[in-house]
Write an enzyme that holds these catalytic residues in place. Structure first.
Site, PDB file in Angstrom:
ATOM      1  N   LEU A  10       1.930   0.320  -3.187  1.00 14.06           N
ATOM      2  CA  LEU A  10       1.028  -0.084  -2.105  1.00 14.06           C
ATOM      3  C   LEU A  10      -0.213   0.792  -2.157  1.00 14.06           C
ATOM      4  O   LEU A  10      -0.110   2.020  -2.179  1.00 14.06           O
ATOM      5  CB  LEU A  10       1.713   0.078  -0.749  1.00 14.06           C
ATOM      6  CG  LEU A  10       0.844  -0.165   0.477  1.00 14.06           C
ATOM      7  CD1 LEU A  10       0.546  -1.656   0.633  1.00 14.06           C
ATOM      8  CD2 LEU A  10       1.519   0.360   1.729  1.00 14.06           C
ATOM      9  N   SER A  11      -1.362   0.161  -2.160  1.00 14.02           N
ATOM     10  CA  SER A  11      -2.627   0.885  -2.067  1.00 14.02           C
ATOM     11  C   SER A  11      -3.348   0.391  -0.830  1.00 14.02           C
ATOM     12  O   SER A  11      -3.425  -0.814  -0.595  1.00 14.02           O
ATOM     13  CB  SER A  11      -3.493   0.637  -3.296  1.00 14.02           C
ATOM     14  OG  SER A  11      -2.927   1.249  -4.423  1.00 14.02           O
ATOM     15  N   THR A  12      -3.850   1.326  -0.026  1.00 11.54           N
ATOM     16  CA  THR A  12      -4.637   0.939   1.134  1.00 11.54           C
ATOM     17  C   THR A  12      -6.108   1.058   0.768  1.00 11.54           C
ATOM     18  O   THR A  12      -6.478   1.813  -0.137  1.00 11.54           O
ATOM     19  CB  THR A  12      -4.334   1.824   2.362  1.00 11.54           C
ATOM     20  OG1 THR A  12      -4.692   3.161   2.053  1.00 11.54           O
ATOM     21  CG2 THR A  12      -2.859   1.759   2.733  1.00 11.54           C
ATOM     22  N   ASP A  35       0.587  -4.189  -3.810  1.00 15.48           N
ATOM     23  CA  ASP A  35      -0.121  -4.712  -2.647  1.00 15.48           C
ATOM     24  C   ASP A  35      -1.325  -3.828  -2.374  1.00 15.48           C
ATOM     25  O   ASP A  35      -1.229  -2.602  -2.455  1.00 15.48           O
ATOM     26  CB  ASP A  35       0.783  -4.715  -1.401  1.00 15.48           C
ATOM     27  CG  ASP A  35       1.655  -5.958  -1.317  1.00 15.48           C
ATOM     28  OD1 ASP A  35       1.135  -7.067  -1.582  1.00 15.48           O
ATOM     29  OD2 ASP A  35       2.845  -5.827  -0.988  1.00 15.48           O
TER      30      ASP A  35
END
Length: 195
Positions: A10-12, A35
């Site tokens: 997951l990368s924001t 994501d």
């Protein structure tokens, strides 16, 4: 037959981590699902795709749990979903691997933690409600209508006005009026019943 390793990351947008995909590939993952979102509680289409992609005997590899699940309840549900599908879960940064001989301890520990959390919340809530009652506080949602409005609604309904028009006039849902007219009205006070 070798276990297939499937990576999920997951990368924001605030904290892009292209290195996360690299770490998963370096760990031997033959496919990586990533994501990219603006917050960790957002939907996870890539994680859902990874869950559809895996087959029994595979292992999903993550960098750490905080990037896999949005909270303890979500982690519990995901672990059980993988366990039911006979798919393992391994974290690169935490000593957790459900494919290890003692891997079921992870699931049992999360289950026990969730039960403890639920019991704790229930106890604190009960104590808080008891303290509020002792102080004379009313619990629950505030009434939708004042006593005067409730009396007016009952009188209008008894006079033949339809519930939807009463509800529109008092700016409440029609179901509020229906509930009100089905309930017995409050007993008259001594002042109201005095000759």
């Amino acid at each position: 037959m070798a276990v297939r390793l499937i990576g999920y990351g997951l990368s924001t947008l605030r904290d892009p981590r292209p290195a996360e995909a690299g770490a998963l590939l370096a760990a031997g993952c033959h496919a990586v699902f990533l994501d990219i979102t603006h917050r960790t509680s957002s939907p996870r289409p890539a994680r859902d795709a990874a869950f559809r992609y895996v087959r029994p005997g595979d292992c999903i590899v993550i960098v750490r749990f905080s990037r896999f699940a949005s909270g303890l309840r979500n982690l519990h549900d995901l672990l059980h979903q993988l366990d039911d599908a006979r798919v393992g879960l391994r974290s690169l940064e935490e000593p957790i691997d459900t494919t290890a001989p003692d891997g079921d301890l992870v699931i049992r520990a999360v289950d026990a933690t969730l039960q403890l959390q639920a019991a704790w919340i229930a106890e604190v809530t009960t104590e808080g409600q008891a303290a509020a009652r002792a102080r004379g506080q009313r619990l629950g949602s505030p009434p939708k209508l004042t006593p005067e409005q409730a009396d007016l609604a009952r009188q209008m309904h008894a006079a033949g006005h339809p519930a939807p028009s009463i509800a529109a006039m008092l700016k409440v849902a029609t179901s509020t009026i229906y509930r009100l007219v089905r309930q017995p009205s409050a007993p008259d006070t001594a002042e109201d019943s005095a000759p």
